[in-house]
Design an enzyme around this catalytic site. Structure first.
Site, short mmCIF file in Angstrom:
data_model
loop_
_atom_site.label_atom_id
_atom_site.label_comp_id
_atom_site.label_asym_id
_atom_site.label_seq_id
_atom_site.Cartn_x
_atom_site.Cartn_y
_atom_site.Cartn_z
N ASP A 34 58.15 -36.85 33.35
CA ASP A 34 58.52 -37.26 32.00
C ASP A 34 59.66 -36.38 31.54
OD1 ASP A 34 58.10 -38.72 29.42
OD2 ASP A 34 57.63 -36.68 28.73
N GLU A 118 60.93 -42.50 34.84
CA GLU A 118 61.20 -43.58 33.90
C GLU A 118 62.66 -44.03 34.02
OE1 GLU A 118 58.89 -43.78 29.80
OE2 GLU A 118 59.70 -41.78 30.14
N ASP A 199 53.64 -35.06 26.28
CA ASP A 199 54.46 -35.10 27.49
C ASP A 199 53.61 -35.19 28.76
OD1 ASP A 199 56.70 -34.89 25.87
OD2 ASP A 199 56.74 -32.70 25.99
#
Length: 250
Positions: A34, A118, A199
């Protein structure tokens, strides 16, 4: 062989040769990443990699050198000296940032067989005037680029989760999706009682989504419930959360 000189006056010699990268031994480890600003990367293991903030550390020095440059007469030798001084500071920032990212990505690729990230749209994120400078200094695009070619080098798999996947708002314990989760909320409690670090929870959800795609292919759509009314989430939210997850490498 290519010889070149950059804007700061440094000379470089580049040699082109043919070589074969040795594939690293296969393993079973997998990690979800992340990306952030305070912590450059949060791993699904719970580890947080601090953001060095290279540009911020040299910001005062850079601003002072730029002011000195603006006061020099155009075309003068002193202006050229001042310009090179500014260029050297920029080069120092870029070199340190690149060195840190290389060490980090090499470590992640060597330690894990599968890396899940991501699909961040950095270009759109830079439209946020308050965060644009910090996002640029974090260099998320460079981080992804390095992971892509290093995974290909070492025979690893890089899975990219769709940008609309609600990784931060999704409870990793019960699967409910929070209605709202502002950026200033770093820790939140789900209706099921689970307390999440924003997170770490996002990194674990990214890993779970990536492993599901790696095992079953695109179209994996976990059932989730709204945290407000306990009903099924909106169809559009479910589609956005799972559509477009892609695989790279392997």
């Amino acid at each position: 062989m290519t010889v070149c000189r950059d804007s700061s006056g440094r000379w470089f010699v580049s040699l082109l040769c043919e070589d074969t990268m040795a594939t690293a031994p296969a393993g079973n480890a997998a990690v979800g990443l992340d990306a952030g600003i305070t912590s450059l990367v949060t791993l699904s293991t719970g580890e947080k990699i601090a953001n060095p903030k290279h540009e911020r550390r040299d910001r005062a020095r850079l601003a002072r050198s730029q002011r000195e440059l603006s006061r020099k007469a155009k075309g003068s030798a002193n202006r050229e000296k001042a310009r090179r001084k500014v260029a050297r500071i920029h080069a120092r920032i870029a070199d340190r940032r690149r060195d840190f990212l290389h060490k980090l990505t090499t470590r992640l690729v060597r330690e894990n067989q599968t890396v899940v990230i991501e699909d961040l749209t950095v270009r759109n994120l830079l439209k946020n005037g308050r965060l644009a400078r910090a996002i640029t200094d974090a260099a998320w695009a460079d981080l992804r680029t390095m992971l892509e070619y290093k995974c290909a080098w070492y025979g690893r798999e890089l899975v990219v989760v769709d940008r609309w996947f609600p990784s931060s708002k999704l409870c990793g314990n019960c699967g409910t999706v929070a209605e709202r989760l502002p950026l200033n909320v770093r820790e939140w409690t789900c209706d099921c009682g689970a307390v999440h670090d924003r997170d770490v929870n996002a990194a674990r959800n990214i890993l779970a989504a990536g492993l599901a795609v790696s095992a079953w292919g695109d179209g994996v759509r976990p059932q989730r419930e709204s945290s407000r009314k306990g009903r099924s989430s909106v169809k559009q939210e479910t589609q956005r959360a799972t559509a477009g997850i892609t695989r790279l490498g392997g």
